[in-house]
Design an enzyme around this catalytic site. Structure first.
Site, PDB file in Angstrom:
ATOM      1  N   GLU A 201     -58.971   9.766 -25.041  1.00  0.00           N
ATOM      2  CA  GLU A 201     -60.356   9.253 -25.771  1.00  0.00           C
ATOM      3  C   GLU A 201     -61.515   9.134 -25.334  1.00  0.00           C
ATOM      4  O   GLU A 201     -61.478   8.554 -24.602  1.00  0.00           O
ATOM      5  CB  GLU A 201     -59.865   8.326 -27.056  1.00  0.00           C
ATOM      6  CG  GLU A 201     -58.775   8.945 -27.607  1.00  0.00           C
ATOM      7  CD  GLU A 201     -58.364   7.315 -28.409  1.00  0.00           C
ATOM      8  OE1 GLU A 201     -59.471   6.693 -28.563  1.00  0.00           O
ATOM      9  OE2 GLU A 201     -57.231   7.145 -28.710  1.00  0.00           O
ATOM     10  N   GLU A 310     -64.305   6.165 -36.592  1.00  0.00           N
ATOM     11  CA  GLU A 310     -62.986   5.778 -37.038  1.00  0.00           C
ATOM     12  C   GLU A 310     -63.999   4.129 -37.170  1.00  0.00           C
ATOM     13  O   GLU A 310     -63.850   3.663 -36.275  1.00  0.00           O
ATOM     14  CB  GLU A 310     -62.213   5.615 -35.592  1.00  0.00           C
ATOM     15  CG  GLU A 310     -60.745   4.402 -35.341  1.00  0.00           C
ATOM     16  CD  GLU A 310     -59.800   4.356 -34.103  1.00  0.00           C
ATOM     17  OE1 GLU A 310     -58.991   3.691 -34.624  1.00  0.00           O
ATOM     18  OE2 GLU A 310     -60.265   4.810 -33.258  1.00  0.00           O
TER      19      GLU A 310
END
Length: 396
Positions: A201, A310
């Protein structure tokens, strides 16, 4: 005999004192840095608010202590780059981090942000994740199929065979409700599932427990076991840092403003076909790489790429969190300058070609709290608007 023993004792004490004087060790957070570390640090840069950057010898960086990286030969730059990525896609940001105002790290060193006492780096506070979902064929959308455990998402998902991805991300400084809440905008590169889920990520985050403040900071992360042992930045060894200009976990100096100037930066993750290493880049600058040997599934290729936002919250106030995603505004409120965006979104196929994503799934865990809308105009390549305020009349 006692005089002889006393004489020896005084000689030993004197010898120890002389050794300490001639071999001073720097104290960090009340702990002593070892001689090995002292020899690895070439230069130290003191930044404002007690932040410190240590410039490590690139060949003595902490990641090389990882058992899988013993005798690792450092790759200084990618051997090849993805095709069809335009150099003018690298965003509006003049890439600077706050520490650049104070000094620079020499060549063949890497900047590492020193962990201060205020940084609560506990595995109990790591709350990253990857959405688990089911495909509702009737409504043609993705829906959560397990308890999200405090996580919420507004993302797009692409399935296939990939060697990476790249996207230009809008930079904001979202407000988080409590110090344990987290707001992230990022790219996920994914392979495997269940306990063998591998991810890499890259993006930006606001997360006080990891960073010690509420600034927007560059981060990278990886896991090989569905986040049972995930690792962010350099909290544990694994990532081989190359750039002397970009520090992991450091803040960006320019942010977007509501109905004002918009700042964005291009983040990329791609697999070097020759070495197998997964390279991270920001604004086209190679920052470093994750060696292929770290992974089980990503040692081969990625089978899913996700882009978007997120949120993590413990909802400690008995209602939905008011932690913002992106700009804190819904796509329905307006586009450029109001809602946050991703554009020039590309996936890198097995031929090492960057292309617009196809057959995209939209995943929004609760559109009353955070939402996502594809930009059909495509004036800046494939893109979307996303984000939201969290708690509101329709989001309880």
């Amino acid at each position: 005999m006692s005089r002889f023993i006393n004489s020896i004792s005084w000689v030993l004490i004197l010898a120890i004192l002389i050794y300490i004087i001639l071999n001073p060790k720097e104290l960090v957070d009340g702990r002593t840095i070892s001689d090995v570390v002292n020899h690895a640090i070439i230069k130290t840069i003191k930044v404002d608010k007690d932040e410190i950057i240590d410039c490590y010898d690139i060949y003595k960086q902490p990641s090389l202590n990882y058992p899988l990286l013993h005798n690792h030969t450092i790759q200084i730059r990618p051997s090849m780059y993805p095709k069809n990525i335009k150099s003018d896609n690298f965003g509006t940001l003049q890439l600077t981090q706050t520490w650049h105002k104070y000094d620079i790290c020499p060549r063949e060193t890497i900047p590492i942000r020193r962990n201060m006492e205020k940084h609560y780096r506990s595995t109990l506070l790591r709350k990253r994740g990857h959405p688990k979902y089911a495909h509702n064929k009737t409504e043609n959308k993705l829906q959560p199929n397990v308890n999200m455990d405090g996580h919420e998402y507004a993302i797009i998902k692409v399935h296939g065979s990939f060697l990476g991805a790249q996207a230009k991300m809008n930079l904001w400084n979202p407000v988080v409700e409590t110090r344990y809440d987290m707001s992230i905008s990022q790219i996920w590169v994914v392979a495997g599932d269940n306990d063998d889920l591998n991810t890499i990520e890259a993006g930006w985050e606001v997360y006080q427990p990891s960073n010690g403040d509420y600034q927007t900071r560059f981060f990278i992360s990886w896991t090989t076991d569905d986040y049972k042992n995930d690792c962010t930045n350099l909290e544990c060894p694994g990532f081989v840092h190359i750039s002397s200009d970009i520090a992991l976990g450091c803040n960006f100096t320019e942010m977007s403003t509501f109905n004002g100037d918009q700042k964005d930066a291009t983040f990329g993750v791609h697999k070097d076909q020759n070495s197998g290493n997964w390279w991270i880049s920001v604004q086209g600058i190679p920052v470093g790489y994750y060696p292929s040997s770290l992974f089980t599934q990503l040692s081969k290729k990625a089978v899913e790429i996700d882009f978007g936002g997120e949120i993590y919250s413990e909802r400690s106030r008995g209602r939905h969190t008011s932690t913002q995603m992106g700009s804190g505004h819904f796509p329905s409120e307006g586009g450029f300058g109001i809602s946050s965006f991703f554009n020039h979104v590309q996936v890198i196929n097995e031929n090492n070609e960057a292309k617009d994503p196809e057959n995209v799934d939209i995943y929004v865990s609760d559109p009353n709290c955070y939402d996502l809308k594809i930009d059909d105009k495509r004036t800046n390549g494939y893109g979307f608007y996303y984000g939201g305020p969290g708690y509101n009349d329709n989001c309880q």
